[in-house]
Design a protein around this motif. Structure first.
Motif, PDB file in Angstrom:
ATOM      1  N   LYS A  13      63.514   7.502  43.543  1.00 15.76           N
ATOM      2  CA  LYS A  13      63.364   6.151  43.000  1.00 15.76           C
ATOM      3  C   LYS A  13      64.697   5.423  42.891  1.00 15.76           C
ATOM      4  O   LYS A  13      64.762   4.220  43.126  1.00 15.76           O
ATOM      5  CB  LYS A  13      62.691   6.212  41.625  1.00 15.76           C
ATOM      6  N   ASN A  14      65.754   6.138  42.511  1.00 14.07           N
ATOM      7  CA  ASN A  14      67.039   5.489  42.258  1.00 14.07           C
ATOM      8  C   ASN A  14      68.150   6.338  42.875  1.00 14.07           C
ATOM      9  O   ASN A  14      68.568   7.343  42.302  1.00 14.07           O
ATOM     10  CB  ASN A  14      67.253   5.324  40.751  1.00 14.07           C
ATOM     11  N   VAL A  15      68.611   5.943  44.047  1.00 16.11           N
ATOM     12  CA  VAL A  15      69.609   6.739  44.770  1.00 16.11           C
ATOM     13  C   VAL A  15      70.926   6.802  44.002  1.00 16.11           C
ATOM     14  O   VAL A  15      71.554   7.863  43.910  1.00 16.11           O
ATOM     15  CB  VAL A  15      69.848   6.154  46.179  1.00 16.11           C
ATOM     16  N   HIS A  16      71.356   5.686  43.445  1.00 19.89           N
ATOM     17  CA  HIS A  16      72.634   5.676  42.720  1.00 19.89           C
ATOM     18  C   HIS A  16      72.603   6.666  41.551  1.00 19.89           C
ATOM     19  O   HIS A  16      73.573   7.406  41.333  1.00 19.89           O
ATOM     20  CB  HIS A  16      72.933   4.264  42.197  1.00 19.89           C
ATOM     21  N   GLN A  17      71.517   6.692  40.795  1.00 21.31           N
ATOM     22  CA  GLN A  17      71.417   7.594  39.659  1.00 21.31           C
ATOM     23  C   GLN A  17      71.392   9.055  40.112  1.00 21.31           C
ATOM     24  O   GLN A  17      71.999   9.923  39.479  1.00 21.31           O
ATOM     25  CB  GLN A  17      70.170   7.261  38.838  1.00 21.31           C
ATOM     26  N   VAL A  18      70.699   9.338  41.198  1.00 16.80           N
ATOM     27  CA  VAL A  18      70.654  10.703  41.725  1.00 16.80           C
ATOM     28  C   VAL A  18      72.056  11.168  42.102  1.00 16.80           C
ATOM     29  O   VAL A  18      72.468  12.284  41.766  1.00 16.80           O
ATOM     30  CB  VAL A  18      69.711  10.794  42.939  1.00 16.80           C
ATOM     31  N   LEU A  19      72.799  10.319  42.778  1.00 20.32           N
ATOM     32  CA  LEU A  19      74.152  10.695  43.192  1.00 20.32           C
ATOM     33  C   LEU A  19      75.082  10.860  41.995  1.00 20.32           C
ATOM     34  O   LEU A  19      75.974  11.719  42.009  1.00 20.32           O
ATOM     35  CB  LEU A  19      74.707   9.655  44.163  1.00 20.32           C
ATOM     36  N   ARG A  20      74.889  10.065  40.949  1.00 15.12           N
ATOM     37  CA  ARG A  20      75.687  10.252  39.731  1.00 15.12           C
ATOM     38  C   ARG A  20      75.406  11.618  39.105  1.00 15.12           C
ATOM     39  O   ARG A  20      76.330  12.302  38.645  1.00 15.12           O
ATOM     40  CB  ARG A  20      75.391   9.129  38.729  1.00 15.12           C
ATOM     41  N   GLU A  21      74.133  12.010  39.071  1.00 17.65           N
ATOM     42  CA  GLU A  21      73.777  13.307  38.514  1.00 17.65           C
ATOM     43  C   GLU A  21      74.338  14.448  39.365  1.00 17.65           C
ATOM     44  O   GLU A  21      74.811  15.456  38.834  1.00 17.65           O
ATOM     45  CB  GLU A  21      72.251  13.432  38.413  1.00 17.65           C
ATOM     46  N   ILE A  22      74.288  14.296  40.671  1.00 19.83           N
ATOM     47  CA  ILE A  22      74.841  15.329  41.555  1.00 19.83           C
ATOM     48  C   ILE A  22      76.331  15.490  41.317  1.00 19.83           C
ATOM     49  O   ILE A  22      76.848  16.610  41.194  1.00 19.83           O
ATOM     50  CB  ILE A  22      74.556  14.973  43.024  1.00 19.83           C
ATOM     51  N   ARG A  23      77.031  14.386  41.240  1.00 18.76           N
ATOM     52  CA  ARG A  23      78.472  14.453  41.007  1.00 18.76           C
ATOM     53  C   ARG A  23      78.793  15.066  39.641  1.00 18.76           C
ATOM     54  O   ARG A  23      79.785  15.783  39.486  1.00 18.76           O
ATOM     55  CB  ARG A  23      79.056  13.045  41.116  1.00 18.76           C
ATOM     56  N   ARG A  24      77.931  14.801  38.669  1.00 15.31           N
ATOM     57  CA  ARG A  24      78.167  15.333  37.316  1.00 15.31           C
ATOM     58  C   ARG A  24      78.011  16.844  37.273  1.00 15.31           C
ATOM     59  O   ARG A  24      78.834  17.540  36.646  1.00 15.31           O
ATOM     60  CB  ARG A  24      77.179  14.691  36.334  1.00 15.31           C
ATOM     61  N   ILE A  25      76.978  17.398  37.905  1.00 15.45           N
ATOM     62  CA  ILE A  25      76.697  18.833  37.761  1.00 15.45           C
ATOM     63  C   ILE A  25      77.543  19.698  38.692  1.00 15.45           C
ATOM     64  O   ILE A  25      77.659  20.908  38.479  1.00 15.45           O
ATOM     65  CB  ILE A  25      75.207  19.133  37.993  1.00 15.45           C
ATOM     66  N   LEU A  26      78.163  19.081  39.712  1.00 15.57           N
ATOM     67  CA  LEU A  26      78.988  19.870  40.620  1.00 15.57           C
ATOM     68  C   LEU A  26      80.298  20.293  39.947  1.00 15.57           C
ATOM     69  O   LEU A  26      80.919  19.515  39.220  1.00 15.57           O
ATOM     70  CB  LEU A  26      79.324  19.068  41.881  1.00 15.57           C
ATOM     71  N   LYS A  27      80.703  21.532  40.227  1.00 19.81           N
ATOM     72  CA  LYS A  27      82.017  21.971  39.780  1.00 19.81           C
ATOM     73  C   LYS A  27      83.098  21.278  40.610  1.00 19.81           C
ATOM     74  O   LYS A  27      82.853  20.858  41.744  1.00 19.81           O
ATOM     75  CB  LYS A  27      82.144  23.488  39.970  1.00 19.81           C
ATOM     76  N   PRO A  28      84.300  21.154  40.081  1.00 21.31           N
ATOM     77  CA  PRO A  28      85.403  20.644  40.912  1.00 21.31           C
ATOM     78  C   PRO A  28      85.557  21.515  42.157  1.00 21.31           C
ATOM     79  O   PRO A  28      85.623  22.745  42.076  1.00 21.31           O
ATOM     80  CB  PRO A  28      86.620  20.770  39.985  1.00 21.31           C
ATOM     81  N   GLY A  29      85.562  20.890  43.312  1.00 16.28           N
ATOM     82  CA  GLY A  29      85.599  21.634  44.562  1.00 16.28           C
ATOM     83  C   GLY A  29      84.222  21.938  45.130  1.00 16.28           C
ATOM     84  O   GLY A  29      84.112  22.440  46.253  1.00 16.28           O
ATOM     85  N   GLY A  30      83.167  21.643  44.362  1.00 13.62           N
ATOM     86  CA  GLY A  30      81.809  21.870  44.841  1.00 13.62           C
ATOM     87  C   GLY A  30      81.425  20.879  45.929  1.00 13.62           C
ATOM     88  O   GLY A  30      82.079  19.849  46.120  1.00 13.62           O
ATOM     89  N   ILE A  31      80.344  21.188  46.656  1.00 17.82           N
ATOM     90  CA  ILE A  31      79.955  20.342  47.780  1.00 17.82           C
ATOM     91  C   ILE A  31      78.501  19.873  47.653  1.00 17.82           C
ATOM     92  O   ILE A  31      77.669  20.552  47.039  1.00 17.82           O
ATOM     93  CB  ILE A  31      80.142  21.065  49.128  1.00 17.82           C
ATOM     94  N   PHE A  32      78.245  18.727  48.230  1.00 16.61           N
ATOM     95  CA  PHE A  32      76.897  18.182  48.327  1.00 16.61           C
ATOM     96  C   PHE A  32      76.537  18.091  49.798  1.00 16.61           C
ATOM     97  O   PHE A  32      77.175  17.364  50.566  1.00 16.61           O
ATOM     98  CB  PHE A  32      76.849  16.800  47.669  1.00 16.61           C
ATOM     99  N   LEU A  33      75.518  18.853  50.220  1.00 20.47           N
ATOM    100  CA  LEU A  33      75.050  18.841  51.603  1.00 20.47           C
ATOM    101  C   LEU A  33      73.798  17.979  51.696  1.00 20.47           C
ATOM    102  O   LEU A  33      72.881  18.130  50.882  1.00 20.47           O
ATOM    103  CB  LEU A  33      74.725  20.265  52.083  1.00 20.47           C
ATOM    104  N   TYR A  34      73.726  17.116  52.690  1.00 22.42           N
ATOM    105  CA  TYR A  34      72.566  16.237  52.802  1.00 22.42           C
ATOM    106  C   TYR A  34      72.234  15.952  54.266  1.00 22.42           C
ATOM    107  O   TYR A  34      73.110  15.934  55.143  1.00 22.42           O
ATOM    108  CB  TYR A  34      72.801  14.913  52.056  1.00 22.42           C
ATOM    109  N   MET A  35      70.947  15.754  54.517  1.00 24.11           N
ATOM    110  CA  MET A  35      70.442  15.310  55.812  1.00 24.11           C
ATOM    111  C   MET A  35      69.271  14.366  55.535  1.00 24.11           C
ATOM    112  O   MET A  35      68.276  14.782  54.941  1.00 24.11           O
ATOM    113  CB  MET A  35      70.004  16.486  56.682  1.00 24.11           C
TER     114      MET A  35
END
Length: 286
Positions: A194-216
C-alpha cells in the motif's frame, strides 16, 4: 452561314435557393466542428479493447467488493500459479540475486546463521533460492491463509529454517527491533504493497549497519507507449492480482537514501506477461 447546335436536357436545371438553418442544425455543426480534431487524432485507437478492459475492471471490483471469500481464494490460487511461471522465466536472475546472501556475515557472537526477513512471503516462491543452512528466516505476509501453502513449500525445502511467520503488512514491522536483521528480501512486493515509502523506511530501520536489502520488482516501463498501456491495465491487475504496473521502483529506492549505496539493474523479463516484463533487480546497503 453557320448554324448553332442547340441541345435539350431531359431534366430541368435545379437551382438551390439559400435556406436559413435551424437552431438544432447550428448547434449540431458547432459540436461536430469542436470534436473533429479529437475524432481525427484518436479514431484509430483500440476502443473495443479499452471498453473490454473497463468492463473487466468493473466486474473485478464488484467481485472484490461483494464476494471477498471467492476473490481471496482466486487471488491465492492465481498467485501460486503465476509464481511457478515467474520462477521458470527468471530462474537465472533470481539465483544470481539470492547468491548475494552468501556474502553476508552474521554480526553477533555465537550466531552462525544470518537473520533474513522476507516481506510478502506468500506461499514461499523464493524458498528454493536461499543458500543452504545459513539462513534463519522470518516471513512477513498480510494474508494468513497463505500459511498452509508456505508450510508445504518449507517441507519441500528443508535447507531453509523459518523461525516465525508474522501476519501483517510490511508497512508496520514494529515487532522487529531496530538494527536487528542482516538482510531483507522482496520480490514483487513493493509493486503490491500500500505504501512503498513506509515499507522502505521500515526495512532501513530493521537492517543492521552493513545489512542488505535484495529486491526484484516489476516497474513502469521507460517506453512511453508501453507505459500508457500499463496505465490503462493497472486497475485490472490491481483488482485481480494485487499488483500495480506503474510504480517507478528504482526512484523509490533512490529516495529511500540507503547509506551504503544502491546497485540496480533494469531489464526486460522474458517469459511472463509483457505488461509485467519491465523489471528491476538490485541491492541496497545500509
Amino acid at each position: 452561314m453557320s448554324t448553332t447546335n442547340i441541345y435539350s436536357f431531359s431534366q430541368p436545371i435545379i437551382v438551390e435557393k439559400p435556406s436559413s438553418s435551424s437552431l438544432s442544425e447550428t448547434i449540431r455543426n458547432l459540436i461536430s466542428n469542436a470534436f473533429a480534431p479529437f475524432q481525427q487524432e484518436y479514431r484509430r485507437w483500440p476502443w473495443s479493447q479499452i471498453g473490454t478492459i473497463v468492463i473487466v475492471c468493473i466486474g473485478s471490483y464488484t467481485v472484490y467488493k461483494y464476494l471477498p471469500g471467492p476473490y481471496r481464494r482466486y487471488y491465492m490460487l492465481s498467485t501460486k500459479n503465476f509464481s511457478s511461471q515467474y520462477n521458470k522465466a527468471l530462474h537465472v536472475e533470481k539465483e544470481t540475486l539470492f547468491n548475494e546472501l552468501k556474502n553476508v556475515k552474521a554480526r553477533e557472537e555465537g550466531r552462525t546463521k544470518i537473520q533474513v526477513v522476507e516481506i510478502g512471503a506468500a506461499h514461499g516462491a523464493n524458498m528454493a533460492y536461499y543458500p543452504p543452512n545459513i539462513i534463519e528466516l522470518i516471513c512477513v505476509e498480510p494474508i494468513r491463509e497463505f500459511e498452509v501453502y508456505l508450510t508445504q513449500t518449507l517441507g519441500r525445502n528443508p535447507h531453509v529454517k523459518c523461525r516465525e511467520l508474522l501476519v501483517g503488512g510490511a508497512e508496520n514491522l514494529s515487532v522487529i527491533r531496530d538494527n536487528q536483521v542482516d538482510a531483507v528480501v522482496s520480490t514483487l512486493t513493493l509493486s503490491s504493497c500500500k505504501n512503498v515509502h513506509q515499507v522502505l523506511r521500515e526495512i532501513r530501520r530493521i537492517l543492521k549497519p552493513g545489512g542488505i536489502f535484495l529486491y526484484m520488482e516489476n516497474i513502469r516501463s521507460p517506453n512511453p507507449f508501453l507505459a500508457f498501456i500499463q496505465y490503462l491495465c493497472s486497475p485490472m491487475y490491481k483488482f485481480l492480482f494485487g499488483i500495480s504496473l506503474i510504480r517507478n521502483i528504482p526512484e523509490y529506492i533512490e529516495r529511500a537514501h540507503f547509506s551504503g549505496g544502491t546497485t540496480q539493474r533494469i531489464f526486460v523479463a522474458r517469459g511472463i506477461p509483457f505488461l509485467l516484463s519491465p523489471h528491476v533487480s538490485g541491492i541496497a546497503r545500509k
